[in-house]
Design a protein around this motif. Structure first.
Motif, PDB file in Angstrom:
ATOM      1  N   LEU A   1      -1.684  -2.810   3.081  1.00  8.75           N
ATOM      2  CA  LEU A   1      -2.413  -1.621   3.484  1.00  8.75           C
ATOM      3  C   LEU A   1      -1.849  -1.103   4.791  1.00  8.75           C
ATOM      4  O   LEU A   1      -1.612  -1.861   5.718  1.00  8.75           O
ATOM      5  N   GLU A   2      -1.606   0.193   4.836  1.00  7.25           N
ATOM      6  CA  GLU A   2      -1.088   0.793   6.057  1.00  7.25           C
ATOM      7  C   GLU A   2      -2.154   0.740   7.142  1.00  7.25           C
ATOM      8  O   GLU A   2      -3.340   0.838   6.852  1.00  7.25           O
ATOM      9  N   PRO A   3      -1.750   0.602   8.376  1.00  6.99           N
ATOM     10  CA  PRO A   3      -2.702   0.459   9.485  1.00  6.99           C
ATOM     11  C   PRO A   3      -3.679   1.613   9.652  1.00  6.99           C
ATOM     12  O   PRO A   3      -4.760   1.430  10.145  1.00  6.99           O
ATOM     13  N   GLU A   4      -3.330   2.800   9.206  1.00  6.89           N
ATOM     14  CA  GLU A   4      -4.184   3.960   9.449  1.00  6.89           C
ATOM     15  C   GLU A   4      -5.043   4.358   8.259  1.00  6.89           C
ATOM     16  O   GLU A   4      -5.636   5.412   8.262  1.00  6.89           O
ATOM     17  N   GLY A   5      -5.111   3.558   7.217  1.00  9.03           N
ATOM     18  CA  GLY A   5      -5.937   3.951   6.086  1.00  9.03           C
ATOM     19  C   GLY A   5      -5.958   2.919   5.003  1.00  9.03           C
ATOM     20  O   GLY A   5      -5.501   1.797   5.177  1.00  9.03           O
ATOM     21  N   GLU A   6      -6.483   3.317   3.889  1.00  4.60           N
ATOM     22  CA  GLU A   6      -6.606   2.429   2.738  1.00  4.60           C
ATOM     23  C   GLU A   6      -5.497   2.712   1.722  1.00  4.60           C
ATOM     24  O   GLU A   6      -5.700   2.615   0.522  1.00  4.60           O
ATOM     25  N   VAL A   7      -4.329   3.079   2.206  1.00  2.00           N
ATOM     26  CA  VAL A   7      -3.199   3.436   1.357  1.00  2.00           C
ATOM     27  C   VAL A   7      -2.237   2.256   1.276  1.00  2.00           C
ATOM     28  O   VAL A   7      -1.915   1.644   2.293  1.00  2.00           O
TER      29      VAL A   7
ATOM     30  N   GLU B   1     -11.059  -3.631  12.172  1.00  3.81           N
ATOM     31  CA  GLU B   1     -10.575  -2.843  11.033  1.00  3.81           C
ATOM     32  C   GLU B   1     -10.301  -3.734   9.833  1.00  3.81           C
ATOM     33  O   GLU B   1     -10.600  -3.371   8.698  1.00  3.81           O
ATOM     34  N   THR B   2      -9.746  -4.907  10.050  1.00  2.00           N
ATOM     35  CA  THR B   2      -9.467  -5.829   8.955  1.00  2.00           C
ATOM     36  C   THR B   2     -10.754  -6.222   8.243  1.00  2.00           C
ATOM     37  O   THR B   2     -10.811  -6.238   7.006  1.00  2.00           O
TER      38      THR B   2
ATOM     39  N   THR C   1       6.150  -0.740   0.561  1.00  2.00           N
ATOM     40  CA  THR C   1       6.917  -1.984   0.541  1.00  2.00           C
ATOM     41  C   THR C   1       6.288  -3.047  -0.357  1.00  2.00           C
ATOM     42  O   THR C   1       6.827  -4.139  -0.478  1.00  2.00           O
ATOM     43  N   CYS C   2       5.185  -2.755  -0.991  1.00  2.00           N
ATOM     44  CA  CYS C   2       4.479  -3.747  -1.819  1.00  2.00           C
ATOM     45  C   CYS C   2       4.287  -3.277  -3.261  1.00  2.00           C
ATOM     46  O   CYS C   2       3.162  -3.253  -3.759  1.00  2.00           O
TER      47      CYS C   2
END
Length: 117
Positions: free
Chosen positions: A69-75, A44-45, A79-80
């Motif tokens: 980037l959240e683990p489940e998408g490109e969002v 995924e990375t 926190t950043c």
């Protein structure tokens, strides 16, 4: 999984995967034998890296953005917030480049049109 499997799963060459590692974008575990060990998360990375590269981002920008980037998408994770300014700057840079390319295309169109006479 070993690097050959990651190559097969992502379509990214071994050389590029090693480059991503050098740039701090990938951090595989090392076996006692020295072989790199990749996980599903690395697949995924690599996909995210390729997506961000195709958007015109540099590897140094990607190194900053990837952890946000959240683990489940490109969002982007909330926190950043400091990364948003950098991404907006990149978008403005791309907008300027697109405008410059549009002007170049228009100039070429004028030259081509003049040659038809």
């Amino acid at each position: 999984m070993r690097i050959g499997e990651l190559v097969r799963r992502t379509g990214v060459s071994e050389r590029l995967l090693r480059y991503y590692e050098e740039q701090g974008l990938l951090a595989p575990e090392r076996r006692p034998s020295g072989y790199r060990e990749y996980t599903e998360a690395h697949v995924e990375t690599v996909r995210r890296i390729r997506c961000l590269l195709s958007a015109g981002l540099s590897t140094s920008t990607i190194a900053t953005v990837l952890p946000c980037l959240e683990p489940e998408g490109e969002v982007l994770a909330p926190t950043c917030p400091d990364v948003l300014g950098r991404l907006r700057g990149e978008r403005e840079r791309i907008d300027r480049a697109m405008a410059d390319l549009g002007e170049s295309r228009d100039a070429l169109d004028r030259v081509i049109a003049a040659a038809r006479v």
